[in-house]
Every structure is written in C-alpha cells, then in structure tokens.
Design a protein around this motif. Structure first.
Motif, short mmCIF file in Angstrom:
data_model
loop_
_atom_site.label_atom_id
_atom_site.label_comp_id
_atom_site.label_asym_id
_atom_site.label_seq_id
_atom_site.Cartn_x
_atom_site.Cartn_y
_atom_site.Cartn_z
N UNK A 59 0.86 -1.19 0.00
CA UNK A 59 0.00 0.00 0.00
C UNK A 59 0.90 1.23 0.00
N UNK A 60 0.65 2.16 -0.95
CA UNK A 60 1.54 3.31 -1.10
C UNK A 60 1.29 4.37 -0.04
N UNK A 61 0.00 4.66 0.21
CA UNK A 61 -0.29 5.77 1.09
C UNK A 61 -0.84 5.32 2.43
N UNK A 62 -0.14 5.76 3.49
CA UNK A 62 -0.58 5.44 4.85
C UNK A 62 -2.02 5.88 5.06
N UNK A 63 -2.41 7.05 4.49
CA UNK A 63 -3.75 7.58 4.75
C UNK A 63 -4.85 6.64 4.25
N UNK A 64 -4.55 5.85 3.20
CA UNK A 64 -5.57 4.91 2.73
C UNK A 64 -5.82 3.80 3.76
N UNK A 65 -4.74 3.36 4.41
CA UNK A 65 -4.87 2.34 5.45
C UNK A 65 -5.58 2.91 6.67
N UNK A 66 -5.21 4.15 7.04
CA UNK A 66 -5.85 4.79 8.20
C UNK A 66 -7.35 4.96 7.94
N UNK A 67 -7.68 5.41 6.72
CA UNK A 67 -9.08 5.64 6.37
C UNK A 67 -9.91 4.37 6.44
N UNK A 68 -9.35 3.27 5.95
CA UNK A 68 -10.08 2.01 5.92
C UNK A 68 -10.36 1.50 7.33
N UNK A 69 -9.61 1.99 8.30
CA UNK A 69 -9.80 1.55 9.68
C UNK A 69 -10.39 2.64 10.56
N UNK A 70 -10.76 3.74 9.94
CA UNK A 70 -11.32 4.86 10.70
C UNK A 70 -10.34 5.38 11.75
N UNK A 85 -5.43 -8.36 16.48
CA UNK A 85 -6.29 -7.21 16.21
C UNK A 85 -6.55 -7.16 14.69
N UNK A 86 -7.80 -7.00 14.30
CA UNK A 86 -8.13 -6.98 12.88
C UNK A 86 -7.81 -5.62 12.27
N UNK A 87 -7.09 -5.64 11.16
CA UNK A 87 -6.84 -4.42 10.40
C UNK A 87 -7.47 -4.61 9.02
N UNK A 88 -8.29 -3.64 8.63
CA UNK A 88 -8.91 -3.72 7.30
C UNK A 88 -7.93 -3.17 6.26
N UNK A 238 -15.61 4.23 7.87
CA UNK A 238 -14.33 4.46 7.21
C UNK A 238 -14.34 5.81 6.48
N UNK A 239 -13.15 6.25 6.03
CA UNK A 239 -13.09 7.44 5.18
C UNK A 239 -12.10 7.20 4.04
N UNK A 240 -12.27 7.94 2.95
CA UNK A 240 -11.37 7.81 1.81
C UNK A 240 -11.04 9.20 1.26
N UNK A 241 -9.95 9.27 0.49
CA UNK A 241 -9.59 10.51 -0.19
C UNK A 241 -9.90 10.34 -1.67
N UNK A 242 -10.44 11.40 -2.27
CA UNK A 242 -10.78 11.30 -3.69
C UNK A 242 -10.50 12.65 -4.35
N UNK A 243 -10.88 12.80 -5.62
CA UNK A 243 -10.62 14.02 -6.38
C UNK A 243 -9.14 14.41 -6.27
#
Ligand SMILES: *[C@@H]1O[C@H](CO)[C@@H](O)[C@H](O)[C@H]1NC(C)=O
Ligand SMILES: *[C@@H]1O[C@H](CO)[C@@H](O)[C@H](O)[C@H]1NC(C)=O
Ligand SMILES: *[C@@H]1O[C@H](CO)[C@@H](O)[C@H](O)[C@H]1NC(C)=O
Ligand SMILES: *[C@@H]1O[C@H](CO)[C@@H](O)[C@H](O)[C@H]1NC(C)=O
Ligand SMILES: *[C@@H]1O[C@H](CO)[C@@H](O)[C@H](O)[C@H]1NC(C)=O
Ligand SMILES: *[C@@H]1O[C@H](CO)[C@@H](O)[C@H](O)[C@H]1NC(C)=O
Ligand SMILES: *[C@@H]1O[C@H](CO)[C@@H](O)[C@H](O)[C@H]1NC(C)=O
Ligand SMILES: *[C@@H]1O[C@H](CO)[C@@H](O)[C@H](O)[C@H]1NC(C)=O
Ligand SMILES: *[C@@H]1O[C@H](CO)[C@@H](O)[C@H](O)[C@H]1NC(C)=O
Length: 357
Positions: A59-70, A85-88, A238-243
C-alpha cells in the motif's frame, strides 16, 4: 525399508488428496465489469506495525490504510498493531470469469524457510489458500519455491451490488466459534445475505481460517455517474480521499446518513493537480463542500458531486429541518414556538438572578 518407504509415500499421497479435496474453498462471486475498492481483514498472528502492514500489502499511502480503519489521520507509521487485532486492508478488486481477485498484487518476496502453506496461512493469515497462490503464479510443484522469488497473492474480493445496494465487500477470515449470526451481527448485515452471496446453507459450511464474503453497508452519495470516482463506495466507519486527494469523504453511519465530504489540506505529491481547485458551491460563495447554512427551517447544503480534469463538482440542495414541525400544521408550529419562548424566559430568570448576585 523400501516397502516402508512406499507405504509412507502412499499414505502421504492419500493424505494430500484428502487435504486438497477438503480445501477447495469458494471463490467470491464477482461479475461487475471494471475495478473497485474492496477490503480484506488481516488478523496478524504476531505483533506488528502499520509500516510493516503497508509493506506486506504494497500500500503506497498510509492515509488509505488509516481511512479504511477509521483511524485518526495523524496516526504514525510506526503505530503498533497487537497480535489478533483486525486491520482492514484496502485493495483494488477486479472481476474476471465470475470471481473477484485483487488487481496487481500484493507481491510477496519469498524469504528463507518460507513455504507456500506458511505464506498463505501465517503471513497472509488465511486470506488466501496456498493452492490459489500456486495457480496464480503457475508453480508446478508447491514444495519448490525459491528465496527471492516474487509471488502475486490473489486476495478474494467482489465488486457486485447486493440486492441493488451499493456495498463494500469485505473478506472476513472465519474464526473458530463464528456463526453466520455472529458474523452478520458484527458487520451490520444479515444471515440470509451471507448465505446467498457465499452459497452456503448453514453454519456447518463455515470453515475456520477461510475467508467469507461480507458485504459492508456504504453511505449514499451524490457523485455524478460521469465523474472518475463515480464508483466510490465508502464503508460504514471508514473514510477515503478522492478528487486527486483534494476531498476527504467519511461514512459515519451507513444506515442513516449520506457521505460527508470536505476539502483537505493535504500537500499534493505526484498528483494531477498542483493545488486543489475551489470546492465552493456555485452561487453560494460562502459555502464549501460539507458546509450548510440554515434560514429558519430551511437548510442549504453544499455537497460533493465528483470531479473533472479541471474542477471539483458540487451540488446545492435545499431541505427542511426535521426538527421543525410540518408546514401544513401552522397552528401547532406557532404553538410550539410560543412554548419555546415561554420555557426560554423561565430559564432566563434564574440566569439573570445569577448574574446579579
Ligand atoms: C514512533 O516514532 C516516533 C518518532 O518518529 C517515536 O517518538 C515513537 O516512540 C515511536 N513509537 C513506537 C511505538 O515505536
Ligand atoms: C473460467 O472458468 C471456467 C470454468 O469455471 C474455466 O474452464 C476457464 O478456464 C476459466 N477461464 C479463465 C480465463 O480463467
Ligand atoms: C509469529 O511468531 C511465531 C513465534 O515466534 C513464529 O513461529 C511465526 O513464524 C511468526 N509468524 C510470522 C508470520 O512471522
Ligand atoms: C522481486 O520484487 C522486488 C521488489 O519489487 C525486486 O526488487 C526484485 O528484483 C524482484 N525479484 C525478482 C526475482 O523478480
Ligand atoms: C456503522 O458503524 C457504527 C459505529 O461505527 C455502528 O454503530 C453502526 O451500527 C454501523 N451501521 C451499520 C449499518 O453497519
Ligand atoms: C440515495 O441517494 C439517491 C440520490 O442521491 C436518492 O434517490 C435515494 O433516495 C437515496 N437513498 C437513501 C436510502 O437515502
Ligand atoms: C466550510 O467547510 C470547510 C471545510 O471543508 C471549513 O474549513 C469551513 O470552516 C467551513 N465553513 C463554514 C462557514 O462552516
Ligand atoms: C423556506 O422555504 C420555503 C419553500 O420551500 C419558502 O416558502 C420559505 O419562504 C422559506 N423560508 C425562509 C425563512 O427562507
Ligand atoms: C435553495 O434555496 C436558495 C435560497 O433559499 C435558492 O436561491 C436556491 O435556488 C435553492 N436551490 C435549489 C436547488 O432549490
């Protein structure tokens, strides 16, 4: 001696035949063309860190992993993840031939003492069967892999709607003690849906340490169908980054709220845009994506609606606050505002007394 050896080989052969036939697990059904984002549940057997997880799943961006786990956007890379511990894990999914598999990876480099079974069940914690790694990488003999060899790991996933609901598919590795009921309850779905999409009749068909397809509810959004992110689905919690990372969209509660998007203040690296374009709603200069104003019972909201090469699209919507009484019943509305005033003044008297003390 020869005889003993032959018997041993025979036993081993029949054992492996048994093993193979009992471990032909279901593929996830997937027939939607194109790609989508899906999630898999990684339950590390040993204590690890977010940075090791990023490496393992490419996974390139840490923020994508953080977002998937809220997780908070300020969580550091070296954040410790305790065993069990489950990590999505967010993955890109592609349907092919009726089943869904992670697109382009992850790629795992074989280390000393690794075997395919160990990689499948220990390193990737049962998210994939070793036979699938073998097939995906066209390995003739499962016992012959080399240190330094790169293996594509085909993680299970899907892009399909479920009962015409837009969902995010999540690969959950069944834990011993799980039932369809407990899984449905934990992830906000129902037993019948789980049975249907996984083609399983009852709990006896649940196999511990094998993945099952769990559809997670996603928030409703107003993204245009011609926007590059029109297929954006954000799972509950969860949250994601777009645009091009200029907008952050959060799903707080998929059962009642719509997607909540706002402008980001990220430094844009390797992005199509040098700076983020305006995210203000046309015609309402004071309102940016995620903002609203109220005028009496009327609320005007500025919502994210996708993007183009040049700009961020917005939509302005008007609605009536539900806390206001219905306009058809004017008498009761007047009544309630009077009683509101009455209560306020009663509350104001002690306040004034307090001020003058
Ligand atoms: C993470 O790194 C920061 C500094 O970069 C350090 O202060 C902190 O102790 C580290 N935490 C862990 C859990 O290693
Ligand atoms: C698609 O699936 C069918 C039967 O399940 C199989 O025979 C065929 O080889 C598969 N094709 C590809 C490209 O994987
Ligand atoms: C986890 O730790 C155990 C005990 O140290 C070890 O045998 C096992 O290989 C480790 N698993 C992974 C995936 O590194
Ligand atoms: C495996 O992948 C790594 C990282 O992408 C690369 O450095 C290495 O050369 C690859 N090894 C082989 C044998 O292709
Ligand atoms: C969404 O997540 C919240 C907590 O994060 C939970 O209370 C709620 O039940 C979940 N809703 C669904 C539909 O999964
Ligand atoms: C989802 O949004 C669409 C259009 O924005 C709307 O027609 C639909 O009623 C919404 N569904 C829910 C459950 O809010
Ligand atoms: C509008 O939203 C932005 C974030 O998207 C926020 O920084 C700003 O304070 C909001 N403005 C108002 C008036 O709420
Ligand atoms: C609220 O909207 C209604 C029409 O939807 C309009 O008649 C009314 O004047 C508006 N009220 C205010 C305070 O803007
Ligand atoms: C929303 O209300 C504002 C004024 O209250 C009005 O100017 C605007 O045209 C309305 N927008 C829509 C989409 O109804």
């Amino acid at each position: 001696m020869v005889c003993v050896n032959q018997v041993l080989i025979l036993i081993l052969l029949s054992l492996s035949a048994l093993f193979f036939s009992s471990s032909t697990a279901q593929n996830f059904k997937c027939s939607t063309p194109g790609k989508c984002t899906a999630l898999v549940g990684y339950v590390p057997h040993n204590r690890t860190s977010l940075s090791d997880i990023l490496n393992l799943f490419n996974i390139k961006n840490l923020r994508n992993l953080l977002g998937a786990n809220g997780l908070s956007i300020t969580t550091p890379r070296n954040y410790t993840v305790e065993a069990k511990r489950t990590i999505k894990i967010p993955i890109t999914c592609r349907c092919s031939n009726g089943t869904g598999v992670s697109y382009n990876g992850p790629v795992y480099t074989v280390k000393k003492d690794d075997g395919l079974f160990f990689i499948a069940s220990e390193v990737f914690t049962g998210l994939v069967e070793y036979e699938k790694i073998q097939t995906a990488n066209k390995i003739p003999n499962a016992n012959l892999i080399e240190i330094g060899q790169n293996l594509t790991i085909p993680l299970p996933c899907s892009c399909d709607d479920v009962d015409s609901d837009k969902v995010v598919h999540y690969a959950h590795v069944v834990q011993s003690g799980n039932s369809l009921e407990s899984i449905a309850k934990e992830f906000g779905t129902d037993e019948d849906t789980l049975k249907k999409i996984n083609d399983i009749a009852d709990d006896s068909k649940l196999i511990a340490d094998k993945p099952i397809d769990v559809p997670l509810k996603a928030c409703n959004s107003s993204i245009n169908s011609d926007s590059p992110d029109s297929s954006l689905r954000v799972a509950n919690g969860t949250y994601v980054f777009t645009a091009n990372n200029c907008v952050k969209c959060t799903c707080d509660d998929a059962s009642s709220t719509t997607l909540r998007c706002e402008q980001t203040q990220l430094k844009l690296v390797n992005s199509k845009w040098k700076t983020c374009p305006s995210a203000q709603c046309e015609g309402s200069e004071s309102l940016s994506i995620g903002n609203f104003t109220t005028n009496g019972c009327n609320r005007t909201t500025c919502t994210y609606a996708g993007y183009t090469d040049q700009k961020i699209l917005t939509v302005t919507t008007n609605d009536t606050l539900t806390t206001c009484s219905s306009p058809s019943n004017i008498a009761s509305r007047i009544g309630s505002s009077w009683s509101f005033l009455f209560i306020s003044s009663i509350h104001l008297i002690p306040l004034f007394l307090h001020l003058f003390q």
